[in-house]
Enzyme design. Structure first.
Site, PDB file in Angstrom:
ATOM      1  N   GLU A   1       0.839  -1.197   0.000  1.00 13.43           N
ATOM      2  CA  GLU A   1       0.000   0.000   0.000  1.00 13.43           C
ATOM      3  C   GLU A   1       0.879   1.254   0.000  1.00 13.43           C
ATOM      4  O   GLU A   1       1.903   1.312   0.675  1.00 13.43           O
ATOM      5  CB  GLU A   1      -0.908   0.001   1.235  1.00 13.43           C
ATOM      6  CG  GLU A   1      -1.708   1.266   1.449  1.00 13.43           C
ATOM      7  CD  GLU A   1      -2.831   1.444   0.432  1.00 13.43           C
ATOM      8  OE1 GLU A   1      -3.780   2.163   0.746  1.00 13.43           O
ATOM      9  OE2 GLU A   1      -2.756   0.879  -0.675  1.00 13.43           O
TER      10      GLU A   1
ATOM     11  N   ASP B   1      -2.415  -5.088   0.787  1.00 12.91           N
ATOM     12  CA  ASP B   1      -1.730  -3.984   1.462  1.00 12.91           C
ATOM     13  C   ASP B   1      -0.329  -4.365   1.935  1.00 12.91           C
ATOM     14  O   ASP B   1       0.588  -3.544   1.907  1.00 12.91           O
ATOM     15  CB  ASP B   1      -2.556  -3.505   2.665  1.00 12.91           C
ATOM     16  CG  ASP B   1      -3.883  -2.921   2.240  1.00 12.91           C
ATOM     17  OD1 ASP B   1      -3.880  -2.082   1.320  1.00 12.91           O
ATOM     18  OD2 ASP B   1      -4.919  -3.291   2.820  1.00 12.91           O
TER      19      ASP B   1
END
Length: 252
Positions: free
Chosen positions: A80, A108
């Site tokens: 992310e 992420d």
């Protein structure tokens, strides 16, 4: 809300959030609630990773200070915050190296200890509702899901919370602090209420009408802040950057 975000979050996180929004043609000055949500999500991802390493015996350890030259590999790869092209490059590299299944959507984080991708969620609603939405979207048992709320609740795949209790408590405390700071500025209700948020969005659009001719071209230059997200062994610069990413909200 925009002023709050710039006061509350580390400049590195703000820059990454702005870049992510502009990549999708969104304006942080108009969609201020989304701006705040993205910054919050980024900060939780950084905090999730912070202090967690793997030593030369492939054991997971927590290090808050120590020799910056020690042979410690970061337990979590932060995906992310990168631009989409770089993020998929990192994901493909991990899959080729480890043999794990390639996810359909960008996750992420990647956990080198458990050898799995992680999807982090931060919700203003019930955790189980948001968890089910994430699970239905991802449709993969290979990606681990971990949801946090602003009320201190959390939910994870098979009740496996990955982190130790103290690390998770830091994240919950930070989220509660953000909520309290928003509430003290009269921003929380619009942040959680879609109808109020829509009214605020219209207000923001109206206030920016005279500036409609401003340049909106997206820059594709790599942000200097992204350098802190590159895979690397433990070094003092990255540790300092991650520490800075969860500074307390500054008072006006």
């Amino acid at each position: 809300m925009e002023d709050f975000v710039r006061q509350c979050f580390n400049p590195m996180i703000v820059e990454l959030a702005e870049k992510a929004m502009k990549e999708y043609g969104e304006d942080p000055k108009i969609e201020t609630n989304k701006f705040a949500a993205i910054c919050t999500h980024l900060e939780v991802c950084f905090m999730y990773s912070d202090f967690h390493f793997i030593d030369e015996r492939s054991e997971s350890i927590i290090v808050e200070s120590g020799d910056p030259n020690a042979l410690l590999k970061h337990r979590f790869e932060i995906i992310e915050g990168r631009d989409r092209t770089m993020a998929w490059t990192v994901v493909n590299s991990i899959c080729n190296t480890t043999g794990v299944e390639k996810p359909k959507f960008l996750p992420d984080l990647y956990d080198y200890k458990e050898n799995r991708f992680i999807e982090i969620g931060v919700t203003r609603r019930e955790v189980h509702t948001y968890y089910l939405e994430k699970a239905n979207k991802i449709k993969s048992e290979e990606t681990h899901i971990h949801i946090f709320s602003f009320t201190g609740e959390e939910m994870a795949t098979k009740a496996d919370y990955t982190l130790d209790e103290e690390s998770r408590a830091r994240i919950k405390t930070r989220l509660f602090t953000i909520r309290q700071e928003m509430a003290s500025r009269g921003l929380w209700d619009s942040f959680v209420n879609p109808r109020e948020a829509k009214r605020q969005l219209k207000k923001n659009l109206k206030s920016l009408e005279p500036c409609a001719d401003l340049q909106t071209k997206v820059s594709h230059r790599t942000s200097p802040a992204l350098k802190t997200l590159e895979p690397m062994w433990m070094d003092s610069n990255r540790t300092a950057a991650l520490r800075a990413s969860f500074l307390k909200c500054q008072k006006k």
